[in-house]
Design an enzyme around this catalytic site. Sequence first.
Site, PDB file in Angstrom:
ATOM      1  N   GLY A 133       1.262 -12.381  13.063  1.00  0.00           N
ATOM      2  CA  GLY A 133       2.275 -11.417  12.598  1.00  0.00           C
ATOM      3  C   GLY A 133       3.007 -10.758  13.753  1.00  0.00           C
ATOM      4  O   GLY A 133       3.420  -9.607  13.652  1.00  0.00           O
TER       5      GLY A 133
ATOM      6  N   MET B 203       6.421  -5.268  12.585  1.00  0.00           N
ATOM      7  CA  MET B 203       6.481  -3.983  13.297  1.00  0.00           C
ATOM      8  C   MET B 203       5.204  -3.758  14.118  1.00  0.00           C
ATOM      9  O   MET B 203       5.280  -3.429  15.309  1.00  0.00           O
ATOM     10  CB  MET B 203       6.683  -2.832  12.297  1.00  0.00           C
ATOM     11  CG  MET B 203       6.664  -1.496  12.981  1.00  0.00           C
ATOM     12  SD  MET B 203       7.186  -0.116  11.969  1.00  0.00           S
ATOM     13  CE  MET B 203       5.803   0.114  10.900  1.00  0.00           C
TER      14      MET B 203
ATOM     15  N   GLY C  25       2.581  -6.036  14.739  1.00  0.00           N
ATOM     16  CA  GLY C  25       2.238  -7.181  15.594  1.00  0.00           C
ATOM     17  C   GLY C  25       3.054  -7.188  16.878  1.00  0.00           C
ATOM     18  O   GLY C  25       2.516  -7.454  17.967  1.00  0.00           O
TER      19      GLY C  25
ATOM     20  N   SER D 275      -5.121  -0.684   5.425  1.00  0.00           N
ATOM     21  CA  SER D 275      -4.125   0.334   5.086  1.00  0.00           C
ATOM     22  C   SER D 275      -4.830   1.503   4.411  1.00  0.00           C
ATOM     23  O   SER D 275      -5.892   1.332   3.809  1.00  0.00           O
ATOM     24  CB  SER D 275      -3.115  -0.291   4.131  1.00  0.00           C
ATOM     25  OG  SER D 275      -2.448   0.705   3.414  1.00  0.00           O
ATOM     26  N   SER D 276      -4.211   2.677   4.448  1.00  0.00           N
ATOM     27  CA  SER D 276      -4.820   3.846   3.809  1.00  0.00           C
ATOM     28  C   SER D 276      -4.841   3.703   2.282  1.00  0.00           C
ATOM     29  O   SER D 276      -5.558   4.447   1.612  1.00  0.00           O
ATOM     30  CB  SER D 276      -4.069   5.119   4.197  1.00  0.00           C
ATOM     31  OG  SER D 276      -2.722   5.008   3.822  1.00  0.00           O
ATOM     32  N   CYS D 277      -4.087   2.742   1.729  1.00  0.00           N
ATOM     33  CA  CYS D 277      -4.080   2.597   0.264  1.00  0.00           C
ATOM     34  C   CYS D 277      -5.366   1.970  -0.266  1.00  0.00           C
ATOM     35  O   CYS D 277      -5.543   1.849  -1.471  1.00  0.00           O
ATOM     36  CB  CYS D 277      -2.858   1.830  -0.207  1.00  0.00           C
ATOM     37  SG  CYS D 277      -2.914   0.114   0.250  1.00  0.00           S
TER      38      CYS D 277
ATOM     39  N   LYS E 183      -6.764  -5.921   0.692  1.00  0.00           N
ATOM     40  CA  LYS E 183      -7.169  -5.272   1.949  1.00  0.00           C
ATOM     41  C   LYS E 183      -8.669  -4.930   1.934  1.00  0.00           C
ATOM     42  O   LYS E 183      -9.362  -5.086   2.950  1.00  0.00           O
ATOM     43  CB  LYS E 183      -6.349  -3.999   2.177  1.00  0.00           C
ATOM     44  CG  LYS E 183      -4.878  -4.276   2.475  1.00  0.00           C
ATOM     45  CD  LYS E 183      -4.731  -4.944   3.818  1.00  0.00           C
ATOM     46  CE  LYS E 183      -3.310  -5.137   4.244  1.00  0.00           C
ATOM     47  NZ  LYS E 183      -3.187  -5.934   5.461  1.00  0.00           N
TER      48      LYS E 183
ATOM     49  N   LEU F   7       2.960   4.216   9.080  1.00  0.00           N
ATOM     50  CA  LEU F   7       3.464   3.918  10.428  1.00  0.00           C
ATOM     51  C   LEU F   7       4.988   3.897  10.417  1.00  0.00           C
ATOM     52  O   LEU F   7       5.603   3.636   9.386  1.00  0.00           O
ATOM     53  CB  LEU F   7       2.937   2.560  10.892  1.00  0.00           C
ATOM     54  CG  LEU F   7       1.422   2.394  10.851  1.00  0.00           C
ATOM     55  CD1 LEU F   7       1.037   0.954  11.173  1.00  0.00           C
ATOM     56  CD2 LEU F   7       0.750   3.347  11.837  1.00  0.00           C
TER      57      LEU F   7
ATOM     58  N   ARG G 142       2.355  14.322   3.953  1.00  0.00           N
ATOM     59  CA  ARG G 142       2.069  12.963   4.416  1.00  0.00           C
ATOM     60  C   ARG G 142       1.839  12.975   5.922  1.00  0.00           C
ATOM     61  O   ARG G 142       2.314  13.853   6.639  1.00  0.00           O
ATOM     62  CB  ARG G 142       3.249  12.016   4.106  1.00  0.00           C
ATOM     63  CG  ARG G 142       3.517  11.771   2.624  1.00  0.00           C
ATOM     64  CD  ARG G 142       2.437  10.915   1.970  1.00  0.00           C
ATOM     65  NE  ARG G 142       2.736  10.643   0.562  1.00  0.00           N
ATOM     66  CZ  ARG G 142       2.391  11.426  -0.456  1.00  0.00           C
ATOM     67  NH1 ARG G 142       1.738  12.553  -0.250  1.00  0.00           N
ATOM     68  NH2 ARG G 142       2.698  11.087  -1.694  1.00  0.00           N
TER      69      ARG G 142
HETATM   70  N1  LIG Z   1       3.990  -0.407   8.069  1.00  0.00           N
HETATM   71  C1  LIG Z   1       3.102   0.510   7.737  1.00  0.00           C
HETATM   72  O1  LIG Z   1       3.421   1.691   7.499  1.00  0.00           O
HETATM   73  C2  LIG Z   1       1.647   0.131   7.648  1.00  0.00           C
HETATM   74  C3  LIG Z   1       0.764   1.128   7.277  1.00  0.00           C
HETATM   75  C4  LIG Z   1      -0.569   0.812   7.170  1.00  0.00           C
HETATM   76  C5  LIG Z   1      -1.002  -0.487   7.431  1.00  0.00           C
HETATM   77  N2  LIG Z   1      -0.122  -1.438   7.807  1.00  0.00           N
HETATM   78  C6  LIG Z   1      -0.673  -2.793   8.040  1.00  0.00           C
HETATM   79  O2  LIG Z   1      -0.291  -3.299   9.284  1.00  0.00           O
HETATM   80  C7  LIG Z   1      -0.132  -4.728   9.206  1.00  0.00           C
HETATM   81  C8  LIG Z   1       1.231  -5.109   9.737  1.00  0.00           C
HETATM   82  O3  LIG Z   1       2.238  -4.422   8.999  1.00  0.00           O
HETATM   83  P1  LIG Z   1       3.758  -4.381   9.477  1.00  0.00           P
HETATM   84  O4  LIG Z   1       4.299  -3.075   9.023  1.00  0.00           O
HETATM   85  O5  LIG Z   1       3.851  -4.794  10.877  1.00  0.00           O
HETATM   86  O6  LIG Z   1       4.376  -5.518   8.518  1.00  0.00           O
HETATM   87  P2  LIG Z   1       5.630  -6.454   8.803  1.00  0.00           P
HETATM   88  O7  LIG Z   1       6.569  -5.779   9.724  1.00  0.00           O
HETATM   89  O8  LIG Z   1       6.138  -6.887   7.466  1.00  0.00           O
HETATM   90  O9  LIG Z   1       4.983  -7.704   9.562  1.00  0.00           O
HETATM   91  C9  LIG Z   1       4.147  -8.610   8.923  1.00  0.00           C
HETATM   92  C10 LIG Z   1       4.293  -9.940   9.627  1.00  0.00           C
HETATM   93  O10 LIG Z   1       3.441 -10.898   8.963  1.00  0.00           O
HETATM   94  C11 LIG Z   1       4.149 -12.117   8.843  1.00  0.00           C
HETATM   95  N3  LIG Z   1       3.681 -12.894   7.694  1.00  0.00           N
HETATM   96  C12 LIG Z   1       3.554 -12.494   6.416  1.00  0.00           C
HETATM   97  N4  LIG Z   1       3.139 -13.500   5.648  1.00  0.00           N
HETATM   98  C13 LIG Z   1       2.981 -14.582   6.462  1.00  0.00           C
HETATM   99  C14 LIG Z   1       2.591 -15.928   6.257  1.00  0.00           C
HETATM  100  N5  LIG Z   1       2.265 -16.381   5.038  1.00  0.00           N
HETATM  101  N6  LIG Z   1       2.558 -16.758   7.317  1.00  0.00           N
HETATM  102  C15 LIG Z   1       2.920 -16.324   8.551  1.00  0.00           C
HETATM  103  N7  LIG Z   1       3.286 -15.054   8.814  1.00  0.00           N
HETATM  104  C16 LIG Z   1       3.333 -14.193   7.768  1.00  0.00           C
HETATM  105  C17 LIG Z   1       5.581 -11.692   8.620  1.00  0.00           C
HETATM  106  O11 LIG Z   1       6.458 -12.738   8.946  1.00  0.00           O
HETATM  107  P3  LIG Z   1       7.785 -12.952   8.045  1.00  0.00           P
HETATM  108  O12 LIG Z   1       8.490 -11.624   8.043  1.00  0.00           O
HETATM  109  O13 LIG Z   1       8.507 -14.048   8.734  1.00  0.00           O
HETATM  110  O14 LIG Z   1       7.264 -13.307   6.671  1.00  0.00           O
HETATM  111  C18 LIG Z   1       5.710 -10.503   9.565  1.00  0.00           C
HETATM  112  O15 LIG Z   1       6.086 -10.894  10.864  1.00  0.00           O
HETATM  113  C19 LIG Z   1      -0.350  -5.098   7.735  1.00  0.00           C
HETATM  114  O16 LIG Z   1      -1.647  -5.551   7.551  1.00  0.00           O
HETATM  115  C20 LIG Z   1      -0.160  -3.788   7.009  1.00  0.00           C
HETATM  116  O17 LIG Z   1      -0.928  -3.731   5.849  1.00  0.00           O
HETATM  117  C21 LIG Z   1       1.208  -1.167   7.923  1.00  0.00           C
END
Ligand SMILES: NC(=O)c1ccc[n+]([C@@H]2O[C@H](COP(=O)([O-])OP(=O)(O)OC[C@H]3O[C@@H](n4cnc5c(N)ncnc54)[C@H](OP(=O)(O)O)[C@@H]3O)[C@@H](O)[C@H]2O)c1
Length: 323
Positions: free
Chosen positions: A13, A17, A19, A110-112, A143, A173, A216
């Site tokens: 990933g 955001m 990764g 995630s907090s959910c 999760k 985040l 929040r």
């Molecule tokens: N953002 C928040 O506020 C937040 C809060 C709590 C926890 N988190 C956790 O943090 C982690 C990352 O979140 P994020 O906000 O960085 O999400 P994001 O920006 O949507 O990034 C997720 C990445 O995963 C890739 N991905 C999804 N499905 C895939 C697949 N089948 N094969 C290959 N790549 C795949 C996506 O690629 P594509 O876009 O090309 O599909 C994207 O680059 C997640 O586990 C999320 O639950 C995030």
Amino acid sequence: MSVDLNQKIYVAGHRGMVGSAIVHNLRTKGYSNIITRTHAELDLTNQATVAAFFRLEKPSQVYLAAAKVGGIYANSTFPAEFIYDNLMVQNNIIHQAFTGGVKKLLFLGSSCIYPKLAAQPISEDALLTGKLEPTNEPYAIAKIAGIKMCESYNRQYGRSHGVDYRSVMPTNLYGPGDSYHPENSHVIPALIRRFHEAKANNAPEVAIWGTGTPRREFLYVDDMAAASIFVMELDKATYDGQTAPMQSHINVGFGSDITIAELAKAVCSAVGYQGDISFDASKPDGSPRKWMDSSKLNQLGWKPSITLEEGLALAYANFLIRL
Ligand SMILES: NC(=O)c1ccc[n+]([C@@H]2O[C@H](COP(=O)([O-])OP(=O)(O)OC[C@H]3O[C@@H](n4cnc5c(N)ncnc54)[C@H](OP(=O)(O)O)[C@@H]3O)[C@@H](O)[C@H]2O)c1
């Protein structure tokens, strides 16, 4: 503890955001052998190709930051995709990592995962003590399965194979790489977009959904990346000292929360919008408070370093670049 900066690390990933922030932070710390694959190069829902990838690359560590992520609208509209994609991605990575000999893995939850009515601040032991928020239940169930999968592999293969798979649960985040989708973004990017557009159009007022009173917690994404690497670098005895075999996840929060009205004012000043803010109390508020107890992580020695004011300024600068 000394860390091997040349070990091969796979960040799943890396275009997302979190990764991308993890890759950036790893490089800044001197890690020199980071491998990545785009979604087009490697669909993580495909068991055979994920297995082939691990056989070929043989990483020694994995950061699992790939997931299908979205707000209430996306979660309510695509519940089947949220449970299927997330279960498949994490099952494939965790199992193939094990099969491929990966000793250390970090799963991002995630907090959910916590019950809708959990006592505040929400501590790690609130997991599986009550009903989840229905709108994102399929995502949360996936999760929770990810945490339990890591724990089960540790319990079955920890001694025999040296498996040490950890989990972190971030609060909300924000930061560079966030989604500014008009219908499907989280609260901070949604407010940045709305205040920016109101400024550009000289709109006299921005109306915000709800009363503005819910509280929040928000963490800048670079702090989340730093916390992830911090948790991975902890030696096993220290990590085990703060966790238990069947409660192995660690919360990652900012430490304090604010009301939506206070957040709106802070975003307004980061964007430089001069008009008024009003609250539309006829619209739903959601839960009154969601505040994580991050005392375990704090006791381990980690604290966030970026204030909300600093983080919002950086997030807005990134929003402007991407316009
Ligand atoms: N953002 C928040 O506020 C937040 C809060 C709590 C926890 N988190 C956790 O943090 C982690 C990352 O979140 P994020 O906000 O960085 O999400 P994001 O920006 O949507 O990034 C997720 C990445 O995963 C890739 N991905 C999804 N499905 C895939 C697949 N089948 N094969 C290959 N790549 C795949 C996506 O690629 P594509 O876009 O090309 O599909 C994207 O680059 C997640 O586990 C999320 O639950 C995030």
